[in-house]
Design an enzyme around this catalytic site. Sequence first.
Site, PDB file in Angstrom:
ATOM      1  N   CYS A  37       0.824  -1.203   0.000  1.00 29.76           N
ATOM      2  CA  CYS A  37       0.000   0.000   0.000  1.00 29.76           C
ATOM      3  C   CYS A  37       0.861   1.258   0.000  1.00 29.76           C
ATOM      4  O   CYS A  37       1.538   1.519  -0.973  1.00 29.76           O
ATOM      5  CB  CYS A  37      -0.987  -0.035   1.155  1.00 29.76           C
ATOM      6  SG  CYS A  37      -2.397   1.016   0.840  1.00 29.76           S
ATOM      7  N   TYR A  38       0.909   2.008   1.109  1.00 31.81           N
ATOM      8  CA  TYR A  38       1.780   3.186   1.136  1.00 31.81           C
ATOM      9  C   TYR A  38       3.202   2.797   0.752  1.00 31.81           C
ATOM     10  O   TYR A  38       3.866   3.506   0.001  1.00 31.81           O
ATOM     11  CB  TYR A  38       1.763   3.827   2.528  1.00 31.81           C
ATOM     12  CG  TYR A  38       2.552   5.113   2.594  1.00 31.81           C
ATOM     13  CD1 TYR A  38       1.982   6.311   2.196  1.00 31.81           C
ATOM     14  CD2 TYR A  38       3.872   5.131   3.043  1.00 31.81           C
ATOM     15  CE1 TYR A  38       2.705   7.494   2.238  1.00 31.81           C
ATOM     16  CE2 TYR A  38       4.604   6.304   3.088  1.00 31.81           C
ATOM     17  CZ  TYR A  38       4.014   7.488   2.690  1.00 31.81           C
ATOM     18  OH  TYR A  38       4.729   8.652   2.731  1.00 31.81           O
ATOM     19  N   GLY A  93      -3.524 -13.374  34.791  1.00 29.12           N
ATOM     20  CA  GLY A  93      -3.753 -13.233  33.358  1.00 29.12           C
ATOM     21  C   GLY A  93      -2.783 -14.123  32.574  1.00 29.12           C
ATOM     22  O   GLY A  93      -1.888 -14.735  33.154  1.00 29.12           O
TER      23      GLY A  93
HETATM   24  N1  GLN Z   1      -2.401   7.014   2.306  1.00 25.90           N
HETATM   25  C1  GLN Z   1      -2.196   6.200   1.140  1.00 25.90           C
HETATM   26  C2  GLN Z   1      -3.440   6.168   0.266  1.00 25.90           C
HETATM   27  O1  GLN Z   1      -4.446   6.689   0.624  1.00 25.90           O
HETATM   28  C3  GLN Z   1      -1.852   4.787   1.564  1.00 25.90           C
HETATM   29  C4  GLN Z   1      -2.977   4.110   2.260  1.00 25.90           C
HETATM   30  C5  GLN Z   1      -2.556   2.857   2.947  1.00 25.90           C
HETATM   31  O2  GLN Z   1      -1.388   2.571   3.107  1.00 25.90           O
HETATM   32  N2  GLN Z   1      -3.530   2.122   3.447  1.00 25.90           N
HETATM   33  O3  GLN Z   1      -3.417   5.630  -0.823  1.00 25.90           O
END
Ligand code: GLN
Length: 514
Positions: free
Chosen positions: A82-83, A225
């Site tokens: 992703c990012y 726990g």
């Molecule tokens: N902020 C980036 C986007 O909106 C990456 C999002 C993410 O890593 N989930 O595309």
Amino acid sequence: MNKELVIVIDFGGQYNQLVARRVRECNVYCEIYSYKTDLDKIRAMNPRGIILTGGPNSCYEENAATCPPELFSLGIPVLGLCYGAQLMSLVLGGEVRRAALKEYGKTEVHVDNTTPLFAGVTADTVCWMSHNDYIARMAPGFRVIAATANCPVAAAECPEQKLYAIQFHPEVLHTVEGSKILYNFVRGICGCCGDWSMDSFVEESIKAIRNKVGGGRVLLALSGGVDSSVAAGLLSRAIGRQLTCVFVDHGLLRKNEGDEVEAIFGEKGQFDLRFVRINAQERYYDRLAGVTEPEEKRKIIGEEFIRVFEDEARKIGAVDFLAQGTIYPDVVESGLGGESAVIKSHHNVGGLPDYVNFREIIEPLRNLFKDEVRKVGLELGIPESLVLRQPFPGPGLGVRIVGEVTAEKVKIVQEADAIYREEIAQAGLDREINQYFAALTNMRSVGVMGDERTYDYAIALRAVKTVDFMTAEAADIPFAVLQKIMSRIINEVKGVNRVFYDLTSKPPGTIEFE
Ligand code: GLN
């Protein structure tokens, strides 16, 4: 321990701990580090692979979290998620832009399963998307290996440099074949053979503890726990009676729980250690008298635990080590590990007792996730009833009694809860429902029993299904089961004349009551 290591570089995404957990499920040890970590430090750790996580920023914005381009030329395979995928593309000369169509949730994706990253994955599969930006142009040398209807680059690779970018989140369970994809990266592309397992952890920890402690004395606060119990078991196996466990029974445990802990860790139990049980019920009930505000109750219960423990530690005198059941999520969430950081400071990491005289802290579970801690517990022979215990708040029944806590109310909720648990198990629902318990509402109402007027409390039954405890839904317990529980509680528990079933999901509710 000279183990294969994969590093997760944290850009602040919400699923980062999941990434590390999934890697460990491939039997490869994995740690999370902030994106600010020095390249030299990363190189020195000699990782077999690097995974860049998701994150809230847009990588093309000023001051967005970033990484040096050299990270991609260490000769170590890198997987961007992703990012991380977007950042990899941008840093290496591609282009990332705001998408016209955002993608969020389960999404159909077409993957090229002739490439190593997607080996064995169904060509048309379902993934979990969560992004506003997209890779508009790949960096030179990359080619597309997955796409969705709205996202032309759902994944890309540059095999010559062992660089891989995935726009979706393989770490999330909704990505149906996500674990396989991470396995392909870690075990296939990075070439890890998988030398991380819980039985070798136990063996190596015992050696490491013996080395560190030598002939010294160790003191551990045992709460009953999972974490502190497993720490106690591990330390006991390593150093036997050099370990003293102080078990504070605050009178807010479930029915018989204090005795169960004593049966396992006490002098007659299966572990070799010194065991001290403090029955501090009265002291707690006194301190809690008249207090109704939930946060104040929590604070009192937490502080009192430390005070009781200190009193006992004073009697024991100086020790060499104070042991704690800190686990990896505590470390990460306290901001000592990764970047998603500083969500809360954790009691296991922050709040040390002031008057305990010790030289050093020892935290044998510091690198483990919860499911790993449970495996260690089973490995050590601690009974399932303790190791697989449902989450139970530190302040115990104190926060399952709405309003003032009294000895009488504790007794009521303990009895009702025990009946509830018995009946759920009887109905075969105990594995299916992730968390369930009885709580005492502060409501009293009029009823009639044996032709006599009653004015008694109402018990609320809570039962939820959840995967991650972040969101939850009320479990659909068959009505007949609920009826039976209701009738047993009203008949058997003095002081109760009404039973409610809580239908609220989380959000907007919480799983616990206060
Ligand atoms: N902020 C980036 C986007 O909106 C990456 C999002 C993410 O890593 N989930 O595309």
